[in-house]
Design a protein around this motif. Structure first.
Motif, PDB file in Angstrom:
ATOM      1  N   MET A  75     -13.718  -3.349  -5.678  1.00  0.00           N
ATOM      2  CA  MET A  75     -12.504  -1.906  -5.914  1.00  0.00           C
ATOM      3  C   MET A  75     -11.743  -2.589  -6.765  1.00  0.00           C
ATOM      4  O   MET A  75     -10.864  -3.527  -6.344  1.00  0.00           O
ATOM      5  N   ARG A  76     -11.764  -1.952  -7.737  1.00  0.00           N
ATOM      6  CA  ARG A  76     -11.219  -2.256  -9.019  1.00  0.00           C
ATOM      7  C   ARG A  76      -9.903  -1.469  -9.400  1.00  0.00           C
ATOM      8  O   ARG A  76     -10.776   0.232  -9.454  1.00  0.00           O
ATOM      9  N   PRO A  77      -8.512  -0.923  -9.633  1.00  0.00           N
ATOM     10  CA  PRO A  77      -7.834  -2.241  -9.334  1.00  0.00           C
ATOM     11  C   PRO A  77      -7.841  -2.192  -8.010  1.00  0.00           C
ATOM     12  O   PRO A  77      -7.586  -0.871  -7.698  1.00  0.00           O
ATOM     13  N   ASN A  78      -7.646  -3.656  -7.716  1.00  0.00           N
ATOM     14  CA  ASN A  78      -7.447  -3.790  -6.189  1.00  0.00           C
ATOM     15  C   ASN A  78      -6.484  -3.750  -5.708  1.00  0.00           C
ATOM     16  O   ASN A  78      -5.030  -3.347  -6.594  1.00  0.00           O
ATOM     17  N   ALA A  79      -5.690  -4.023  -4.609  1.00  0.00           N
ATOM     18  CA  ALA A  79      -4.877  -3.548  -4.409  1.00  0.00           C
ATOM     19  C   ALA A  79      -3.561  -4.677  -4.939  1.00  0.00           C
ATOM     20  O   ALA A  79      -2.598  -3.364  -5.611  1.00  0.00           O
ATOM     21  N   LEU A  80      -3.399  -5.547  -5.146  1.00  0.00           N
ATOM     22  CA  LEU A  80      -2.715  -6.133  -5.785  1.00  0.00           C
ATOM     23  C   LEU A  80      -2.723  -5.963  -7.093  1.00  0.00           C
ATOM     24  O   LEU A  80      -0.979  -5.706  -7.692  1.00  0.00           O
ATOM     25  N   GLU A  81      -3.233  -5.439  -7.800  1.00  0.00           N
ATOM     26  CA  GLU A  81      -3.822  -4.733  -9.113  1.00  0.00           C
ATOM     27  C   GLU A  81      -2.251  -3.495  -9.484  1.00  0.00           C
ATOM     28  O   GLU A  81      -1.692  -3.558 -10.296  1.00  0.00           O
ATOM     29  N   ALA A  82      -3.239  -2.600  -7.946  1.00  0.00           N
ATOM     30  CA  ALA A  82      -2.178  -1.421  -8.307  1.00  0.00           C
ATOM     31  C   ALA A  82      -0.523  -2.029  -7.495  1.00  0.00           C
ATOM     32  O   ALA A  82      -0.342  -1.001  -7.901  1.00  0.00           O
ATOM     33  N   ILE A  83      -0.676  -2.459  -6.757  1.00  0.00           N
ATOM     34  CA  ILE A  83       1.039  -2.719  -6.512  1.00  0.00           C
ATOM     35  C   ILE A  83       1.823  -3.389  -8.233  1.00  0.00           C
ATOM     36  O   ILE A  83       2.749  -2.468  -8.612  1.00  0.00           O
ATOM     37  N   ARG A  84       0.659  -3.855  -8.916  1.00  0.00           N
ATOM     38  CA  ARG A  84       1.820  -4.199 -10.427  1.00  0.00           C
ATOM     39  C   ARG A  84       2.127  -3.099 -10.952  1.00  0.00           C
ATOM     40  O   ARG A  84       2.337  -3.177 -11.541  1.00  0.00           O
ATOM     41  N   GLY A  85       0.550  -2.359 -10.798  1.00  0.00           N
ATOM     42  CA  GLY A  85       1.010  -1.110 -11.501  1.00  0.00           C
ATOM     43  C   GLY A  85       1.861  -0.522 -11.048  1.00  0.00           C
ATOM     44  O   GLY A  85       2.454   0.443 -12.491  1.00  0.00           O
ATOM     45  N   VAL A  86       1.926  -0.034  -9.750  1.00  0.00           N
ATOM     46  CA  VAL A  86       3.710   0.901  -9.326  1.00  0.00           C
ATOM     47  C   VAL A  86       4.818  -0.032  -9.460  1.00  0.00           C
ATOM     48  O   VAL A  86       5.253   0.822 -10.308  1.00  0.00           O
ATOM     49  N   GLN A  87       4.788  -1.148  -9.476  1.00  0.00           N
ATOM     50  CA  GLN A  87       5.906  -1.744  -9.708  1.00  0.00           C
ATOM     51  C   GLN A  87       6.278  -1.415 -11.872  1.00  0.00           C
ATOM     52  O   GLN A  87       7.714  -1.064 -12.109  1.00  0.00           O
ATOM     53  N   GLY A  88       5.142  -1.431 -12.569  1.00  0.00           N
ATOM     54  CA  GLY A  88       5.818  -1.027 -14.163  1.00  0.00           C
ATOM     55  C   GLY A  88       5.683   0.770 -14.039  1.00  0.00           C
ATOM     56  O   GLY A  88       6.561   0.444 -14.969  1.00  0.00           O
ATOM     57  N   ALA A  89       5.356   0.814 -13.636  1.00  0.00           N
ATOM     58  CA  ALA A  89       5.373   2.680 -13.527  1.00  0.00           C
ATOM     59  C   ALA A  89       7.020   2.638 -13.311  1.00  0.00           C
ATOM     60  O   ALA A  89       7.880   3.588 -13.958  1.00  0.00           O
TER      61      ALA A  89
END
Lengths: 175, 338
Positions: free
Chosen positions: A1-15
């Motif tokens: 599944m994309r974004p994967n967990a790590l990508e999702a966390i990075r997205g939350v950090q970016g937001a």
């Protein structure tokens, strides 16, 4: 599944940094936002390797504890507490291994092994300098070697502040 | 809403004040053991307008450590009377009816900072480092020179003898680790045994120990003045080397190098302290207290982590600190040379 967990966390950090933080008015809320950012960084840094790390740690701990049990059994003279510890470690290590790679299962096993390690280290510390406890000296050192390896790994907010030079020396293999 | 409640409280405490109003309430970051709020109060008294800045320290829902607010209030009040720079204390309220939880109110010291990053890296403060370092030492010497008996501070608990100070502190933190750990703590358990094998010489004298005296816990300005020493909730009677070591431990060397508090070389710190107090700084004693200081900090984080995991606080700071004990363990093992 994309974004994967790590990508999702990075997205939350970016937001958090790019969208939410500029809107935060009070110093207290800004400070809390920074703390959330660091907590997410801590999670992101262990996400991918958490299961593998725990699996390897448990394997190493089993090895250290196996040697510890042998050393405890080799001590001369009756000591009920140390004999019981050796027996407990033996029983704990021979328990049917759970093959699950779920982090909660791996962590539960890790905690079980660390509890043995804690008791063993206390016995080693009590025996420092005592005659007859020489077989525990290499066990003590093996335990601290493992604990040092664990304590120095991963990401910590300390590494960019108070521990900056200390961690640079560690990572350069100088300490 | 909190503003209105504070206003009602002040009206009760200042019955002769007319037209009393509270404004500009804001929460100060940090202060993990208590909520800290700043506000302005304005009123008329005897035909004159009075404007004052105050700080409110309120018990949290859960804390890094369950500390005694009465101790902090009484000790700050006592040392203020002796010229130690602390904010003047005004009211201690044990009744939670006013603001939901107990609290105290003290003067606000304006025009100052506490942030170590600002102190160590902003040029306007960097030029004042040597002056701040000197005052840091002189204030510590003043605290250690106080006649705590004459100040009525023996309620803090007087160690039975000078040689008991170290063992009392080991026992105190060992109890915290035993009570609050949610998982095994082999490094800390090993450290408690190491500490008992490496007890320092008896305290040279029993003093008022601040117990959290460090960069980050004082108010400073660009003129190089320390205007207030904060966070007295762990204060007790004990060995002065405990404070010397605590000020020196790596977590408070914010600059990331070996300087004590990011401000001065260790030997310089010792030299100034010895000159100011007449006490001798013993390297092995400081090493003992540094190991115990790192253990104590880890124990405080463990308490905070437990509060978070059990849902007694939603503070993400507690979660972050709990997940960062490993570096303290590394430092403990470095100091123990294991």
């Amino acid at each position: 599944m994309r974004p994967n967990a790590l990508e999702a966390i990075r997205g939350v950090q970016g937001a958090l940094m790019g969208v939410i933080a500029p809107e935060l008015q009070s110093l207290f809320v800004q400070d809390t936002g920074q703390t959330v950012q660091m907590l997410l960084e801590s999670l992101a840094n262990e996400w991918d390797t958490a299961a593998e790390t725990l699996h390897n740690d448990n394997r190493r701990l089993s090895g250290v504890l196996s040697a510890a049990a042998a050393a405890l059994r080799s001590l001369k003279g009756p000591d009920d507490a140390l004999s019981a510890l050796a027996e407990d470690i033996g029983a704990g290590l021979s328990a049917e291994p759970d093959e699950s790679l779920a982090i909660s299962k791996l962590r539960a096993r890790n905690v079980q092994l660390l509890a043995f390690l804690e008791r063993t280290l206390e016995a080693c510390e009590d025996g420092v300098g005592e005659r007859g406890f020489e077989p525990l000296a290499p066990v003590r050192q093996a335990i601290y070697n493992h604990l040092r390896e664990v304590a120095g790994r991963g990401w910590s907010f300390w590494d960019v502040m108070s521990f900056r030079e200390r961690m640079a020396r560690l990572r350069a293999g100088l300490v | 809403m909190l503003e209105a409640k504070i206003e009602a409280y002040l009206k009760a405490k200042l019955p002769t004040a007319e037209e009393l109003a509270v404004a500009n309430l804001w929460r100060i970051p940090g202060g993990a053991s208590r909520e800290t709020w700043a506000f302005d109060a304005r009123w008329r008294e005897g035909g004159q307008e009075v404007v004052r800045g105050f700080v409110l320290r309120r018990d949290p829902d859960a804390s890094l450590l369950e500390t005694e607010r009465d101790v902090e209030f009484r000790v700050m009040d006592a040392v203020w009377s002796q010229g130690v720079p602390v904010p003047k204390m005004h009211w201690l309220e044990r009744d939670g009816a006013w603001l939901e939880r107990p609290f105290f109110i003290m003067d606000r010291v304006d025009g100052c900072e506490t942030n170590p990053q600002k102190l160590l890296f902003e040029p306007r403060f960097v030029q004042a480092h040597s002056r701040i370092a000197r005052q840091f030492v002189d204030i510590l010497a003043k605290i250690h020179g106080l006649d705590w008996g004459a100040l009525g501070l023996d309620f803090l608990g007087v160690p039975a003898s000078r040689k008991d100070c170290a063992e009392m502190e080991i026992a105190r933190w060992e109890d915290v680790v035993a009570r609050d750990s949610l998982e095994p703590q082999p490094v800390l358990r090993g450290a408690f045994r190491w500490l008992r094998r490496h007890l320092p010489p008896p305290a040279q004298r029993i003093v008022l120990v601040h117990a959290d005296y460090r960069t980050g816990n004082f108010l400073f300005n660009a003129e190089g003045e320390i205007k207030g020493v904060l966070d007295w909730e762990l204060t007790h009677l004990g060995d002065p080397m405990e404070d010397v070591a605590w000020a020196s431990i790596r977590p408070w060397r914010w600059a990331g190098d070996e300087r004590v508090g990011g401000l001065m070389q260790r030997q310089e710190f010792y030299r100034m302290y010895q000159e100011a107090t007449g006490l001798t700084v013993n390297d092995e004693a400081v090493r003992f207290w540094e190991v115990l200081g790192n253990v104590k900090l880890a124990a405080i984080f463990i308490t905070g982590a437990r509060s978070f995991c059990e849902g007694r606080t939603g503070s993400v700071m507690m979660a972050l600190l709990g997940r960062n004990i490993s570096r303290l363990e590394l430092e403990i093992m470095d100091l123990m040379e294991v």
